[in-house]
Structures are given as C-alpha cells and as structure tokens.
Design a protein around this motif. Structure first.
Motif, PDB file in Angstrom:
ATOM      1  N   MET A   1      58.280  15.508  30.362  1.00 14.80           N
ATOM      2  CA  MET A   1      57.137  16.747  30.788  1.00 14.80           C
ATOM      3  C   MET A   1      57.687  17.957  29.869  1.00 14.80           C
ATOM      4  O   MET A   1      58.861  18.196  29.519  1.00 14.80           O
ATOM      5  CB  MET A   1      57.729  17.213  32.158  1.00 14.80           C
ATOM      6  N   PRO A   2      56.444  18.563  29.350  1.00 17.13           N
ATOM      7  CA  PRO A   2      56.568  19.558  28.045  1.00 17.13           C
ATOM      8  C   PRO A   2      56.919  20.753  28.979  1.00 17.13           C
ATOM      9  O   PRO A   2      56.791  20.937  29.906  1.00 17.13           O
ATOM     10  CB  PRO A   2      55.123  19.458  27.595  1.00 17.13           C
ATOM     11  N   VAL A   3      57.729  21.448  27.990  1.00 16.18           N
ATOM     12  CA  VAL A   3      57.958  22.886  28.412  1.00 16.18           C
ATOM     13  C   VAL A   3      56.833  23.729  27.827  1.00 16.18           C
ATOM     14  O   VAL A   3      56.430  24.082  26.729  1.00 16.18           O
ATOM     15  CB  VAL A   3      59.361  23.389  27.758  1.00 16.18           C
ATOM     16  N   GLN A   4      56.280  24.573  28.975  1.00 15.29           N
ATOM     17  CA  GLN A   4      55.214  25.417  28.947  1.00 15.29           C
ATOM     18  C   GLN A   4      55.647  26.882  28.394  1.00 15.29           C
ATOM     19  O   GLN A   4      56.175  27.267  29.250  1.00 15.29           O
ATOM     20  CB  GLN A   4      54.397  25.446  30.065  1.00 15.29           C
TER      21      GLN A   4
ATOM     22  N   ILE B   1      50.686  27.397  24.283  1.00 11.57           N
ATOM     23  CA  ILE B   1      51.777  26.714  23.570  1.00 11.57           C
ATOM     24  C   ILE B   1      52.717  25.965  24.459  1.00 11.57           C
ATOM     25  O   ILE B   1      53.411  26.469  25.504  1.00 11.57           O
ATOM     26  CB  ILE B   1      52.548  27.631  22.810  1.00 11.57           C
ATOM     27  N   ALA B   2      52.803  24.690  24.112  1.00  9.27           N
ATOM     28  CA  ALA B   2      53.713  23.815  24.915  1.00  9.27           C
ATOM     29  C   ALA B   2      54.468  22.888  24.061  1.00  9.27           C
ATOM     30  O   ALA B   2      53.983  22.215  23.212  1.00  9.27           O
ATOM     31  CB  ALA B   2      52.947  22.834  26.000  1.00  9.27           C
ATOM     32  N   ILE B   3      55.801  22.798  24.512  1.00 15.01           N
ATOM     33  CA  ILE B   3      56.544  21.847  23.661  1.00 15.01           C
ATOM     34  C   ILE B   3      56.889  20.756  24.045  1.00 15.01           C
ATOM     35  O   ILE B   3      57.113  20.440  25.126  1.00 15.01           O
ATOM     36  CB  ILE B   3      58.032  22.650  23.497  1.00 15.01           C
ATOM     37  N   PRO B   4      56.385  19.736  23.225  1.00 17.72           N
ATOM     38  CA  PRO B   4      56.569  18.183  23.961  1.00 17.72           C
ATOM     39  C   PRO B   4      57.939  17.693  23.818  1.00 17.72           C
ATOM     40  O   PRO B   4      58.780  18.267  23.350  1.00 17.72           O
ATOM     41  CB  PRO B   4      55.603  17.519  22.966  1.00 17.72           C
TER      42      PRO B   4
END
Length: 139
Positions: free
Chosen positions: A1-4, A9-12
């Motif tokens: 689950m990516p960090v939104q 911008i979302a960090i995979p």
C-alpha cells in the motif's frame, strides 16, 4: 500500500524498507514473542518519486533526521504490528509533507502607523501612572 504524501505524490512500496523487532511498550505476555516494533526506512536521496527540487528541499529541511540519504521512522506505541505500520506510514507522510512544502512568502517590513504609535505611548503613560501610585511616599 503506497504512502500518500500529497494528492499528486505517493511513495510506492518498492521504495520503502521495513524492519521489525520486539517492542518494549505495551503488550503483556505477548510483548516477548511478537515483533510489534516497526522501523520504516525511506531513501530520500535515491527516490524516483519526488522531483529533484523537492528532494533538495526535503534534505535541507530534515537536516539531522537524514542519515546516509535515508530517513527512519520508528513506531512502537501499539500492541499490534499492523497498527504500528500504519502509524509509521502516517508519520512518514506528515514528515515529508512538511519537508517538501513551499516556503512561506517573504514578509515585507512595514512601519507602525501614527495611530499605533500614539496608542502605544498612551498605554505606556497609563502604565507609568499606575506604577507611580504604587510607590511608597515615605521619602
């Protein structure tokens, strides 16, 4: 689950590293058997998600939080590893949100108005009169 981090911008998951260990916090007897403490490592300097300008801004603002180009977030306040993972992701998102935020507009220096100066001097005079009344008259 990516960090939104922001809307755009979302960090995979592929850029996040997780480490788990035993927590010293709450947990009763299970504290000795469950790896509930979570460390989330994000390599800011090597990320492909953020543009170079935002990477520079984040590295400059985070300063001592960054070790070898990476920031480490630890979470151990919950008994569950899952809740600690969620807490670490929320903290990382908030940390990055603040680090990449645009700088505030520069403040233009202004002079106080005549009315403001007058009110300040009147208040000082009034305060001086109050303090004069408190002085002893034995002299």
């Amino acid at each position: 689950m990516p960090v939104q981090v922001t809307e755009t911008i979302a960090i995979p998951d592929s850029e996040l590293r997780w480490r788990f260990s035993r927590s010293s916090g709450p947990g009763g007897q299970g504290v000795n058997t469950t790896d509930s403490r979570v460390e989330l490592v994000f390599d800011i300097a090597g990320t492909k998600t953020l543009p170079p300008a935002l990477i520079e801004r984040a590295l400059a603002r985070l300063g001592d939080r960054v070790v070898d180009g990476a920031v480490v977030i630890a979470a151990s306040e919950f008994r569950s590893q899952l809740r600690n993972r969620e807490a670490a992701m929320e903290r990382l998102a908030e940390l990055l949100r603040r680090a990449i935020a645009a700088p505030p507009p520069t403040r233009r220096a202004t002079k106080p108005s005549k009315g403001a100066k007058r009110r300040r001097l009147e208040d000082k005079r009034r305060r001086s009169d109050v303090k004069k009344l408190r002085r002893s008259t034995d002299d």
